[in-house]
Design a protein around this motif. Structure first.
Motif, PDB file in Angstrom:
ATOM      1  N   GLY A  38      31.643  35.806  41.663  1.00  0.00           N
ATOM      2  CA  GLY A  38      31.167  37.147  41.321  1.00  0.00           C
ATOM      3  C   GLY A  38      30.095  37.084  40.255  1.00  0.00           C
ATOM      4  O   GLY A  38      29.542  36.020  39.944  1.00  0.00           O
ATOM      5  N   GLU A  39      29.845  38.241  39.679  1.00  0.00           N
ATOM      6  CA  GLU A  39      28.743  38.369  38.731  1.00  0.00           C
ATOM      7  C   GLU A  39      29.155  37.946  37.303  1.00  0.00           C
ATOM      8  O   GLU A  39      28.613  37.017  36.725  1.00  0.00           O
ATOM      9  CB  GLU A  39      28.312  39.837  38.753  1.00  0.00           C
ATOM     10  CG  GLU A  39      27.250  40.205  37.780  1.00  0.00           C
ATOM     11  CD  GLU A  39      26.842  41.662  37.961  1.00  0.00           C
ATOM     12  OE1 GLU A  39      26.401  42.034  39.066  1.00  0.00           O
ATOM     13  OE2 GLU A  39      26.960  42.439  36.995  1.00  0.00           O
ATOM     14  N   GLY A  40      30.126  38.661  36.793  1.00  0.00           N
ATOM     15  CA  GLY A  40      30.577  38.383  35.433  1.00  0.00           C
ATOM     16  C   GLY A  40      31.769  39.275  35.128  1.00  0.00           C
ATOM     17  O   GLY A  40      32.010  40.259  35.830  1.00  0.00           O
ATOM     18  N   PRO A  41      32.523  38.933  34.088  1.00  0.00           N
ATOM     19  CA  PRO A  41      33.721  39.706  33.767  1.00  0.00           C
ATOM     20  C   PRO A  41      33.401  41.153  33.404  1.00  0.00           C
ATOM     21  O   PRO A  41      32.348  41.444  32.832  1.00  0.00           O
ATOM     22  CB  PRO A  41      34.293  38.983  32.545  1.00  0.00           C
ATOM     23  CG  PRO A  41      33.530  37.713  32.396  1.00  0.00           C
ATOM     24  CD  PRO A  41      32.254  37.844  33.144  1.00  0.00           C
ATOM     25  N   GLY A  42      34.317  42.039  33.757  1.00  0.00           N
ATOM     26  CA  GLY A  42      34.272  43.418  33.294  1.00  0.00           C
ATOM     27  C   GLY A  42      35.274  43.586  32.163  1.00  0.00           C
ATOM     28  O   GLY A  42      35.805  42.588  31.628  1.00  0.00           O
ATOM     29  N   GLU A  59      38.778  42.032  32.824  1.00  0.00           N
ATOM     30  CA  GLU A  59      38.733  40.566  32.818  1.00  0.00           C
ATOM     31  C   GLU A  59      38.565  40.046  31.388  1.00  0.00           C
ATOM     32  O   GLU A  59      39.179  39.057  30.997  1.00  0.00           O
ATOM     33  CB  GLU A  59      37.579  40.071  33.705  1.00  0.00           C
ATOM     34  CG  GLU A  59      37.782  40.317  35.206  1.00  0.00           C
ATOM     35  CD  GLU A  59      37.589  41.762  35.645  1.00  0.00           C
ATOM     36  OE1 GLU A  59      36.883  42.515  34.928  1.00  0.00           O
ATOM     37  OE2 GLU A  59      38.141  42.152  36.694  1.00  0.00           O
ATOM     38  N   PRO A 109      39.336  36.190  35.981  1.00  0.00           N
ATOM     39  CA  PRO A 109      38.346  36.921  36.776  1.00  0.00           C
ATOM     40  C   PRO A 109      38.993  37.824  37.835  1.00  0.00           C
ATOM     41  O   PRO A 109      40.077  37.529  38.337  1.00  0.00           O
ATOM     42  CB  PRO A 109      37.539  35.817  37.458  1.00  0.00           C
ATOM     43  CG  PRO A 109      38.435  34.638  37.494  1.00  0.00           C
ATOM     44  CD  PRO A 109      39.344  34.758  36.301  1.00  0.00           C
ATOM     45  N   PHE A 110      38.322  38.910  38.133  1.00  0.00           N
ATOM     46  CA  PHE A 110      38.721  39.827  39.208  1.00  0.00           C
ATOM     47  C   PHE A 110      40.184  40.261  39.092  1.00  0.00           C
ATOM     48  O   PHE A 110      40.992  40.007  39.986  1.00  0.00           O
ATOM     49  CB  PHE A 110      38.426  39.192  40.583  1.00  0.00           C
ATOM     50  CG  PHE A 110      36.956  39.228  40.926  1.00  0.00           C
ATOM     51  CD1 PHE A 110      36.391  40.372  41.466  1.00  0.00           C
ATOM     52  CD2 PHE A 110      36.139  38.137  40.701  1.00  0.00           C
ATOM     53  CE1 PHE A 110      35.033  40.430  41.774  1.00  0.00           C
ATOM     54  CE2 PHE A 110      34.785  38.179  41.000  1.00  0.00           C
ATOM     55  CZ  PHE A 110      34.224  39.334  41.538  1.00  0.00           C
ATOM     56  N   ASN A 116      32.892  33.367  38.145  1.00  0.00           N
ATOM     57  CA  ASN A 116      31.706  34.214  38.019  1.00  0.00           C
ATOM     58  C   ASN A 116      30.489  33.397  37.614  1.00  0.00           C
ATOM     59  O   ASN A 116      30.615  32.290  37.096  1.00  0.00           O
ATOM     60  CB  ASN A 116      31.949  35.282  36.941  1.00  0.00           C
ATOM     61  CG  ASN A 116      32.876  36.377  37.409  1.00  0.00           C
ATOM     62  OD1 ASN A 116      32.615  37.050  38.390  1.00  0.00           O
ATOM     63  ND2 ASN A 116      33.985  36.552  36.695  1.00  0.00           N
ATOM     64  N   HIS A 154      29.617  42.950  46.986  1.00  0.00           N
ATOM     65  CA  HIS A 154      30.598  42.852  45.904  1.00  0.00           C
ATOM     66  C   HIS A 154      31.697  43.889  46.127  1.00  0.00           C
ATOM     67  O   HIS A 154      31.419  45.013  46.557  1.00  0.00           O
ATOM     68  CB  HIS A 154      29.878  43.120  44.569  1.00  0.00           C
ATOM     69  CG  HIS A 154      30.680  42.732  43.372  1.00  0.00           C
ATOM     70  ND1 HIS A 154      31.762  43.472  42.938  1.00  0.00           N
ATOM     71  CD2 HIS A 154      30.562  41.688  42.519  1.00  0.00           C
ATOM     72  CE1 HIS A 154      32.269  42.885  41.862  1.00  0.00           C
ATOM     73  NE2 HIS A 154      31.562  41.797  41.591  1.00  0.00           N
TER      74      HIS A 154
HETATM   75  N1  URA Z   1      33.254  41.788  38.819  1.00  0.00           N
HETATM   76  C1  URA Z   1      32.823  40.514  38.802  1.00  0.00           C
HETATM   77  O1  URA Z   1      31.738  40.215  39.290  1.00  0.00           O
HETATM   78  N2  URA Z   1      33.609  39.592  38.291  1.00  0.00           N
HETATM   79  C2  URA Z   1      34.792  39.871  37.782  1.00  0.00           C
HETATM   80  O2  URA Z   1      35.459  38.944  37.340  1.00  0.00           O
HETATM   81  C3  URA Z   1      35.224  41.199  37.810  1.00  0.00           C
HETATM   82  C4  URA Z   1      34.439  42.157  38.318  1.00  0.00           C
END
Ligand code: URA
Length: 330
Positions: free
Chosen positions: A179-183, A186, A192-193, A219, A294
């Motif tokens: 994925g992109e990065g933690p929200g 997370e 992650p996710f 991510n 996504h």
């Molecule tokens: N969206 C992401 O791209 N990564 C995450 O870990 C959570 C949400």
């Protein structure tokens, strides 16, 4: 004409020797059958990395571009990708059941296999046998790498984070989701996710007939960008060596890139996800990548789930797993 017969024979002999030599080159570069479309499929004999073991022919895969932050990639779309995947990590050898070669495919149709007359079609058992767990070296190195990430100050994202988010899952299925990065969730939980998008991702994994813990999930950036903004190019560039090492250690058979940022980080392309989704690409010239939407986008646009499901089916077929009949719930 009798006079010309010896010449014809000599010519035929030279021709067959040349063909044999050509076949040797194809085999050495992982191609074991003649290409359907020579322009597109001819193996690249340039200076990109060669596959590590003899391979079976798989789908046609495009390399979007070369990433400056990673080891040199194959410059064009010629590697037989499924085989590149199955050549890695195979306890039973490339022809073992866990990695029986995926079928040759119609490049315009990622969802159909051509099992008919295909002697190396994947098994259609309820599910492909589990792959070998990661190597001992990887098992030792991954926690150390995670620890290094914990203290990372390579970019400004570290100033705002509660904690770094490294990865979850074993990757035993051969599939890695990026994925992109933690929200916010997370960032709070360190995994992650795990928020709403993560719950949808888990449903998608479940619909694929795979245990949540058997996929590797991580991510492009390991720290939460403030206000959940997209990571900046310099933040991605600072973090991508971690991702590269994770993938080097986990050695997935296939990567699912979730959303445009993941695709751009992995493949160093500026092309958007709408353009790229559903089309096979290669990471570092060897690991097949399936770009798809996504899960956070799917939460806003549930009608896009059908396209994602199609992509995930292609992923399952690619690694020789049976595609479950059911669709993920809308
Ligand atoms: N969206 C992401 O791209 N990564 C995450 O870990 C959570 C949400």
């Amino acid at each position: 004409m009798p006079d010309s017969e010896p010449d014809v024979r000599a010519e035929l002999k030279a021709l067959s020797l040349a063909l044999a030599a050509h076949a040797d080159i194809l085999q050495a570069t992982g191609v074991q059958e003649l290409p359907a479309d020579p322009e597109r499929y001819l193996p690249n004999l340039g200076d990109g990395p060669l596959p590590k073991r003899p391979q079976e022919v798989g789908v046609a895969i495009d390399v979007v571009s070369e990433s400056p932050s990673v080891a040199k990639q194959a410059p064009a779309a010629e590697l037989p990708a499924a085989s590149a995947a199955s050549a890695l990590h195979d306890p039973e050898g490339p022809s073992g059941p866990a990695h029986a070669a995926p079928p040759a495919r119609d490049e315009n149709d990622n969802t159909k296999s051509s099992k008919k007359n295909d002697p190396v079609a994947p098994p259609t058992a309820p599910s492909a046998p589990a792959r070998q767990a990661i190597s001992e070296d990887a098992a030792l190195r991954l926690p150390v790498l995670a620890e290094e990430v914990t203290g990372c100050t390579r970019c400004a994202l570290h100033e705002h984070r509660q904690q770094t988010v490294f990865a979850r899952g074993t990757g035993k299925s051969g599939i890695c989701f990026i994925g992109e990065g933690p929200g916010a969730d997370e960032d709070a939980q360190g995994s992650p996710f795990v928020g709403k998008a993560g719950q949808l991702l888990d449903k998608m994994i479940d619909a694929m007939g795979i245990d949540r813990d058997d996929v590797y999930v991580c991510n492009v950036v390991k720290c939460r960008p403030p206000e959940n903004r997209k990571p900046l190019p310099e933040e991605m560039a600072a973090c991508i060596p971690y991702l590269n090492e994770q993938l080097e250690l986990i050695r997935p058979q296939v990567i699912v890139a979730l959303g445009g940022t993941a695709v751009q980080g992995l493949l160093d392309t500026k092309l958007g996800i709408t353009r790229l989704r559903g089309t096979w690409k290669l990471y570092q010239g060897r690991i097949p990548v399936m770009p798809t939407f996504h899960p956070a986008y799917l939460l806003r646009q549930p009608s896009a789930k059908a396209a994602v499901w199609q992509d995930l089916q292609a992923v399952l077929e690619h690694i020789g797993r049976t595609v479950p009949a059911k669709k993920p719930r809308q």
